[in-house]
Write a protein that holds these residues in place. Sequence first.
Motif, PDB file in Angstrom:
ATOM      1  N   CYS A   3       0.830  -1.204   0.000  1.00 35.06           N
ATOM      2  CA  CYS A   3       0.000   0.000   0.000  1.00 35.06           C
ATOM      3  C   CYS A   3       0.865   1.256   0.000  1.00 35.06           C
ATOM      4  O   CYS A   3       0.553   2.242  -0.686  1.00 35.06           O
ATOM      5  CB  CYS A   3      -0.929  -0.003   1.224  1.00 35.06           C
ATOM      6  SG  CYS A   3      -2.277  -1.202   1.122  1.00 35.06           S
ATOM      7  N   THR A   4       1.954   1.227   0.750  1.00 32.62           N
ATOM      8  CA  THR A   4       2.866   2.374   0.765  1.00 32.62           C
ATOM      9  C   THR A   4       3.509   2.576  -0.597  1.00 32.62           C
ATOM     10  O   THR A   4       3.565   3.701  -1.119  1.00 32.62           O
ATOM     11  CB  THR A   4       3.952   2.157   1.826  1.00 32.62           C
ATOM     12  OG1 THR A   4       3.335   1.978   3.107  1.00 32.62           O
ATOM     13  CG2 THR A   4       4.896   3.349   1.891  1.00 32.62           C
ATOM     14  N   GLN A   5       4.000   1.496  -1.210  1.00 31.02           N
ATOM     15  CA  GLN A   5       4.644   1.599  -2.520  1.00 31.02           C
ATOM     16  C   GLN A   5       3.677   2.113  -3.573  1.00 31.02           C
ATOM     17  O   GLN A   5       4.028   2.960  -4.394  1.00 31.02           O
ATOM     18  CB  GLN A   5       5.197   0.230  -2.928  1.00 31.02           C
ATOM     19  CG  GLN A   5       6.378  -0.229  -2.088  1.00 31.02           C
ATOM     20  CD  GLN A   5       6.770  -1.665  -2.398  1.00 31.02           C
ATOM     21  OE1 GLN A   5       5.936  -2.494  -2.744  1.00 31.02           O
ATOM     22  NE2 GLN A   5       8.062  -1.975  -2.242  1.00 31.02           N
ATOM     23  N   GLU A   6       2.428   1.600  -3.576  1.00 24.93           N
ATOM     24  CA  GLU A   6       1.454   2.030  -4.568  1.00 24.93           C
ATOM     25  C   GLU A   6       1.085   3.494  -4.363  1.00 24.93           C
ATOM     26  O   GLU A   6       0.973   4.261  -5.333  1.00 24.93           O
ATOM     27  CB  GLU A   6       0.206   1.154  -4.477  1.00 24.93           C
ATOM     28  CG  GLU A   6      -0.945   1.565  -5.374  1.00 24.93           C
ATOM     29  CD  GLU A   6      -0.600   1.474  -6.849  1.00 24.93           C
ATOM     30  OE1 GLU A   6      -1.235   2.189  -7.655  1.00 24.93           O
ATOM     31  OE2 GLU A   6       0.317   0.705  -7.210  1.00 24.93           O
ATOM     32  N   SER A   7       0.893   3.913  -3.114  1.00 26.12           N
ATOM     33  CA  SER A   7       0.533   5.310  -2.845  1.00 26.12           C
ATOM     34  C   SER A   7       1.660   6.249  -3.257  1.00 26.12           C
ATOM     35  O   SER A   7       1.411   7.307  -3.859  1.00 26.12           O
ATOM     36  CB  SER A   7       0.211   5.482  -1.357  1.00 26.12           C
ATOM     37  OG  SER A   7      -0.902   4.694  -0.989  1.00 26.12           O
ATOM     38  N   LEU A   8       2.895   5.899  -2.940  1.00 31.57           N
ATOM     39  CA  LEU A   8       4.031   6.743  -3.330  1.00 31.57           C
ATOM     40  C   LEU A   8       4.185   6.791  -4.845  1.00 31.57           C
ATOM     41  O   LEU A   8       4.535   7.830  -5.420  1.00 31.57           O
ATOM     42  CB  LEU A   8       5.310   6.227  -2.680  1.00 31.57           C
ATOM     43  CG  LEU A   8       5.356   6.297  -1.150  1.00 31.57           C
ATOM     44  CD1 LEU A   8       6.673   5.727  -0.631  1.00 31.57           C
ATOM     45  CD2 LEU A   8       5.166   7.722  -0.646  1.00 31.57           C
ATOM     46  N   ALA A   9       3.910   5.653  -5.519  1.00 30.01           N
ATOM     47  CA  ALA A   9       3.986   5.651  -6.981  1.00 30.01           C
ATOM     48  C   ALA A   9       2.933   6.575  -7.578  1.00 30.01           C
ATOM     49  O   ALA A   9       3.199   7.288  -8.562  1.00 30.01           O
ATOM     50  CB  ALA A   9       3.805   4.233  -7.500  1.00 30.01           C
ATOM     51  N   ASN A  10       1.725   6.600  -6.999  1.00 26.43           N
ATOM     52  CA  ASN A  10       0.688   7.508  -7.478  1.00 26.43           C
ATOM     53  C   ASN A  10       1.070   8.961  -7.242  1.00 26.43           C
ATOM     54  O   ASN A  10       0.796   9.834  -8.077  1.00 26.43           O
ATOM     55  CB  ASN A  10      -0.637   7.195  -6.797  1.00 26.43           C
ATOM     56  CG  ASN A  10      -1.234   5.883  -7.275  1.00 26.43           C
ATOM     57  OD1 ASN A  10      -0.938   5.419  -8.373  1.00 26.43           O
ATOM     58  ND2 ASN A  10      -2.066   5.272  -6.436  1.00 26.43           N
ATOM     59  N   VAL A  11       1.711   9.243  -6.089  1.00 22.33           N
ATOM     60  CA  VAL A  11       2.177  10.605  -5.820  1.00 22.33           C
ATOM     61  C   VAL A  11       3.217  11.010  -6.859  1.00 22.33           C
ATOM     62  O   VAL A  11       3.189  12.121  -7.414  1.00 22.33           O
ATOM     63  CB  VAL A  11       2.770  10.700  -4.400  1.00 22.33           C
ATOM     64  CG1 VAL A  11       3.443  12.058  -4.187  1.00 22.33           C
ATOM     65  CG2 VAL A  11       1.675  10.500  -3.356  1.00 22.33           C
ATOM     66  N   ARG A  12       4.144  10.106  -7.153  1.00 17.69           N
ATOM     67  CA  ARG A  12       5.199  10.409  -8.109  1.00 17.69           C
ATOM     68  C   ARG A  12       4.626  10.685  -9.511  1.00 17.69           C
ATOM     69  O   ARG A  12       5.070  11.598 -10.211  1.00 17.69           O
ATOM     70  CB  ARG A  12       6.170   9.232  -8.171  1.00 17.69           C
ATOM     71  CG  ARG A  12       7.381   9.469  -9.085  1.00 17.69           C
ATOM     72  CD  ARG A  12       8.002   8.138  -9.501  1.00 17.69           C
ATOM     73  NE  ARG A  12       8.494   7.379  -8.375  1.00 17.69           N
ATOM     74  CZ  ARG A  12       9.768   7.372  -7.956  1.00 17.69           C
ATOM     75  NH1 ARG A  12      10.672   8.087  -8.605  1.00 17.69           N
ATOM     76  NH2 ARG A  12      10.124   6.639  -6.933  1.00 17.69           N
ATOM     77  N   LYS A  13       3.631   9.861  -9.927  1.00 16.45           N
ATOM     78  CA  LYS A  13       3.146   9.955 -11.301  1.00 16.45           C
ATOM     79  C   LYS A  13       2.074  11.024 -11.502  1.00 16.45           C
ATOM     80  O   LYS A  13       1.983  11.614 -12.584  1.00 16.45           O
ATOM     81  CB  LYS A  13       2.584   8.593 -11.730  1.00 16.45           C
ATOM     82  CG  LYS A  13       3.653   7.519 -11.906  1.00 16.45           C
ATOM     83  CD  LYS A  13       3.066   6.226 -12.445  1.00 16.45           C
ATOM     84  CE  LYS A  13       2.205   5.533 -11.422  1.00 16.45           C
ATOM     85  NZ  LYS A  13       1.738   4.191 -11.898  1.00 16.45           N
ATOM     86  N   HIS A  14       1.227  11.249 -10.485  1.00 14.31           N
ATOM     87  CA  HIS A  14       0.041  12.060 -10.730  1.00 14.31           C
ATOM     88  C   HIS A  14      -0.102  13.301  -9.846  1.00 14.31           C
ATOM     89  O   HIS A  14      -0.704  14.286 -10.298  1.00 14.31           O
ATOM     90  CB  HIS A  14      -1.216  11.199 -10.526  1.00 14.31           C
ATOM     91  CG  HIS A  14      -1.209   9.918 -11.289  1.00 14.31           C
ATOM     92  ND1 HIS A  14      -1.187   9.858 -12.660  1.00 14.31           N
ATOM     93  CD2 HIS A  14      -1.216   8.615 -10.862  1.00 14.31           C
ATOM     94  CE1 HIS A  14      -1.186   8.594 -13.066  1.00 14.31           C
ATOM     95  NE2 HIS A  14      -1.200   7.816 -11.990  1.00 14.31           N
ATOM     96  N   ALA A  15       0.392  13.281  -8.629  1.00 18.37           N
ATOM     97  CA  ALA A  15      -0.026  14.288  -7.651  1.00 18.37           C
ATOM     98  C   ALA A  15       0.618  15.645  -7.840  1.00 18.37           C
ATOM     99  O   ALA A  15       0.028  16.678  -7.488  1.00 18.37           O
ATOM    100  CB  ALA A  15       0.261  13.775  -6.231  1.00 18.37           C
ATOM    101  N   ARG A  16       1.860  15.684  -8.351  1.00 19.26           N
ATOM    102  CA  ARG A  16       2.628  16.929  -8.424  1.00 19.26           C
ATOM    103  C   ARG A  16       2.654  17.601  -7.047  1.00 19.26           C
ATOM    104  O   ARG A  16       2.395  18.808  -6.900  1.00 19.26           O
ATOM    105  CB  ARG A  16       2.032  17.867  -9.482  1.00 19.26           C
ATOM    106  CG  ARG A  16       2.132  17.332 -10.894  1.00 19.26           C
ATOM    107  CD  ARG A  16       1.931  18.424 -11.929  1.00 19.26           C
ATOM    108  NE  ARG A  16       0.591  18.974 -11.913  1.00 19.26           N
ATOM    109  CZ  ARG A  16      -0.439  18.454 -12.582  1.00 19.26           C
ATOM    110  NH1 ARG A  16      -0.251  17.358 -13.320  1.00 19.26           N
ATOM    111  NH2 ARG A  16      -1.619  19.007 -12.527  1.00 19.26           N
TER     112      ARG A  16
END
Length: 406
Positions: A313-326
């Motif tokens: 869950c941590t890895q997926e959330s951080l990956a979403n932050v990296r790709k989408h959140a800016r």
Amino acid sequence: MTALTGPTADAFWATSLRRWNAVCWVLFALMAVGLVAMDRPGGSRYAALALLGGVVLCYAVLHRFPDHPVVRPHGYLSVLVVALGGLAYLRGNYAALFMVTLPHYWMFGRTPRASMTFLGLATAGTLTGSVLRQDGWSVEFFSETLVSTLIVVAVGVLIGLWAHSVVAQSEERARLIDELERTQAQLSEAHQRQGAADERERMAREIHDTLAQGFASIIVLAEAARAGLDSDTARSAQQLWSIESTARDNLAEARELVGSVRGPGPGQVAAGSVARTLRRTLDRFAEDTGLIVHADLEDLGCDQQTRIALLRCTQESLANVRKHARASTVGVVLTRQAYGVELEITDDGTGFVVGESAGFGLDGMRKRLAELGGRLTVTSSLGDGTRVLASIPLASPAPGESGAEA
């Protein structure tokens, strides 16, 4: 008595029928010999032989060709009824043939009603033949012929009805067993298909959470390192080192996925080390992205599946932050609650509409947590960042399970 079913019942009835056929052929032969050798010559002897020959011929054809278009089971029984009545009228020695052929009414009658009908006709025919032979009713007829015949018929009816009941129960049990076997086969096939689908889904989730995320990190790091080769070589060197480290982790994850035994590896979590592993993951993320990461990780112990779920869950959330959140800042909080453990990951990025999210990552996290009895709560709106809360129920940790955070 236990009813026979399946191949055992078929073999039993086939063996019984062969034995009874042998008895019938012996009786037919003895009656023919007796009529030829012992009776006086005359028309009645030849008529009796003709009647017996008709029975033998029909029985032989029926035995050899069960589905013969002319001599069918009911045709044979009709001939048998006529022959018994004729023998009772001509010779009076019909009793042996009547008793031995009694099972034939139940073997070839097909239904209890048909069997009882032919048996009744045979009884009436023999009694009528006996009355006509004696020129009317007599005390001897009532005391011997009528009583003995009715007793034999009554016993035959009881045995026949019992046999039909046993056969019907056997056929019903065979049908139910066949249906049960088909249902079990269908259920087993459905379980196999479901198991294969579940395994494919699990593998897809593992690949997405490990290899796919690792390759995405490598691509981002490679692009950043290439862009900074001329202006910031030290930074590019650090990014190249991160690329190498991520590639090694991906290689280890790939070997773990194709291995038959899943033991603790680089992508796994050793017992009691969930906070330490999350800390390493966050440090790598901050180093690769340059984002500010605030972490409050409680030192707690939990089982292996829970530790893996928290890491994924941590890895997926951080990956979403990296790709989408800016985003510029990420917060991670790991705490032990009364019911279990909570992992909260927040960012100050652009946010998104949760209901419109169609990605595999959030769905994979939900299913992974649901397998452990947990749930995933995602809160976000455009311009207000995102909050991901993973909750997993836990039993009391075993002594010595919690590990010190490094």
